[in-house]
Design a protein around this motif. Structure first.
Motif: not given
Length: 531
Positions: A195-199, A259-265, A294-301
């Motif tokens: 998010d562009e609002h992050w420093n 990360c998805r919930q609080y850092l919005k990433c 890894n182009l599509i298997f993101r957001g997982i372990v």
């Protein structure tokens, strides 16, 4: 910090001044010397923090320079470069604690890596020097000491020899030994998706704290090493060996979710096999390479030995005719949405690997370049700015980066065409309408309507400027297209006539012979490729 460049070759010094973004390394002043004597006088204004020096020079070698610097007790980071590989030079340089030894011509990426290692190592040496002077400070800042150790391990600053690693562990008074095993957990977040609002520094701090809390159930910042590489923000987390793999996976999944919930990433987590300390740097490089593919298997372990299952039995090809038509219609929204839907469909079918994304990009560029060439617009001027270059370099990193690049390219292409059309005269716009629609049934009135003029006025203007009537120009263009089809495509004469806008084969043959002096069959026989 201050950097001293030493080389008898003036162009080399100038290139070094220009290609390095010195501020990125905390260097605010760069001075140059062209021989050893001149270099020594630069110390009158204070010792430089970093020296980049050629080894072989006519008025004193770089080895003599580093020997003098060390004898004077100066703690400078030192990078050597030379035209010739020499074990003797390299070993002597290492004896005097040189940080890096590079071979000319200088590779910009290797130079940047060497600079980063040297500056970080210098900072850590100076920090550790302060710790040595103040034992209490050493104890209170033990976490920083351990953090610097792991950073040195992961950047290959430390030797991979177990005995030298053990010496370093003892020197820093760390609570483990060189023969222990550790697991590397690598967290990756695409910088472009933050998010562009992050420093930037606040984001690093937040992700470090979150990773530490989740992986250790307590703050443990000395085992979390953040860094940035190839548009990816990484956090390397060092876990003691013997930790249950399922617990690591559960913690990784929790971290991704937070990360998805609080850092919005979108964070992706990679868990290595248990490794010796000497293997961790190579392990980190392998996990980084896995992440880049890894182009599509993101957001997982993912575990280190997992393999991404792509269905690449069929090579995908973009529908270039469709996109050519959409560009001709100047439909930016359709172009971008269709591209996005195509990539999402391929991803859902597990068909979007790095090779496929690259092929889609090349097909799309082919459409854009052909379209621009057809409209006499120079692509290299249109896409040569820094933003376009940067987005192009990142476009194969992820679907998100690809779509940012494709959106820019589409916007620039169509807006430039609109500007070009606005600057064209009425006859040029009429010609363009003919070129784009010659294969349809078309009259003089249709052409006049396209430029909002009466048929009589346009006919007179068109004739004065081109020497031909509108219908003569239309037929001439149709015949040019027909000549190309006769040579390049194995289709019937009737099909050529229909596809070039003639609804009567006899009339097509008459016009063709009138303009070329030959019948369509004779022209094809004369000009076919194997003639």
């Amino acid at each position: 910090m201050r950097c001293l460049l030493i080389d008898d070759d003036v162009p080399t010094v100038e290139v070094l001044r220009d290609i390095v973004r010195w501020n990125d390394y905390g260097i605010s002043q760069v001075v140059a010397a062209y021989n050893i004597l001149e270099a020594k006088t630069c110390f009158d204004d204070g010792a430089p923090d970093l020296i980049i020096c050629d080894i072989e020079m006519p008025r004193g070698s770089g080895i003599e320079m580093i020997q003098w610097v060390r004898e004077q007790g100066y703690d400078c980071a030192f990078i050597f470069f030379t035209c010739h590989e020499s074990f003797e030079f390299a070993s002597t340089a290492l004896t005097y604690n040189a940080d890096s030894y590079l071979i000319k011509p200088l590779d910009e990426r290797k130079l940047e890596e060497a600079l980063l290692r040297s500056v970080e190592a210098l900072k850590r040496r100076r920090t550790l020097g302060e710790y040595s002077k103040h034992g209490l400070t050493w104890l209170r800042n033990k976490d920083l000491v351990e953090k610097s150790f792991w950073s040195d391990v992961l950047t290959s600053t430390l030797s991979t020899r177990p005995d030298l690693i053990q010496e370093e562990i003892l020197r820093r008074d760390l609570p483990f030994s060189a023969n222990q095993k550790f697991t590397l957990v690598l967290i990756s977040v695409a910088a472009s998706e933050i998010d562009e609002h992050w420093n930037a520094s606040v984001f690093y701090y937040a992700l470090s704290n979150l990773g530490s809390e989740v992986m250790f159930d307590r703050p443990n910042p000395d085992r979390v090493i953040p860094y940035k590489q190839n548009n990816q923000i990484y956090h390397a987390i060092i876990i003691d060996g013997g930790t249950d793999a399922q617990k690591l996976k559960a913690n990784g999944e929790r971290l991704v979710r937070l990360c998805r919930q609080y850092l919005k990433c979108v964070a992706t987590c990679y868990i290595s096999e248990e490794k010796n300390i000497s293997e961790l740097a190579q392990c980190k490089a392998e996990l980084e390479q896995t992440n880049m593919s890894n182009l599509i298997f993101r957001g997982i372990v993912h575990f280190q030995n997992d393999r991404f299952q792509y269905d690449t039995t069929e090579t995908y090809a973009l529908d270039t005719q469709l996109y050519t038509m959409l560009f001709a219609q100047k439909d930016k929204l359709q172009i971008v949405n269709r591209l996005k839907n195509t990539l999402e469909r391929l991803a859902a079918q597990n068909k979007l690997d790095a090779v496929t994304l690259h092929l889609v990009r090349e097909d799309f560029l082919q459409v854009v370049y052909a379209f621009l060439a057809q409209n006499n617009i120079q692509a290299h001027r249109l896409f040569s700015d820094d933003v376009a270059e940067r987005l192009l370099q990142r476009s194969d990193h992820s679907v998100f980066d690809f779509m940012k690049w494709a959106h820019l390219i589409t916007e620039k292409t169509i807006e430039t065409l609109k500007e070009t059309l606005q600057s064209e005269g009425v006859v040029e716009r009429a010609k363009r309408f003919i070129h784009e629609n010659y294969h349809w049934d078309m009259s003089r009135d249709d052409v006049a309507a396209s430029v909002f003029l009466t048929p009589d006025y346009l006919s007179k203007t068109f004739k004065n400027e081109t020497g031909m009537s509108i219908i003569e120009y239309l037929n001439a263009h149709r015949i040019e297209m027909a000549k190309r089809m006769l040579v390049e495509r194995p289709v019937s004469i009737g099909a050529v006539a229909t596809e070039t806008g003639f609804d009567n084969l006899s009339y097509f043959s008459t016009v063709f012979k009138k303009l070329t002096g030959e019948t369509p069959n004779a022209y094809r026989a004369k000009h076919k490729p194997d003639h």
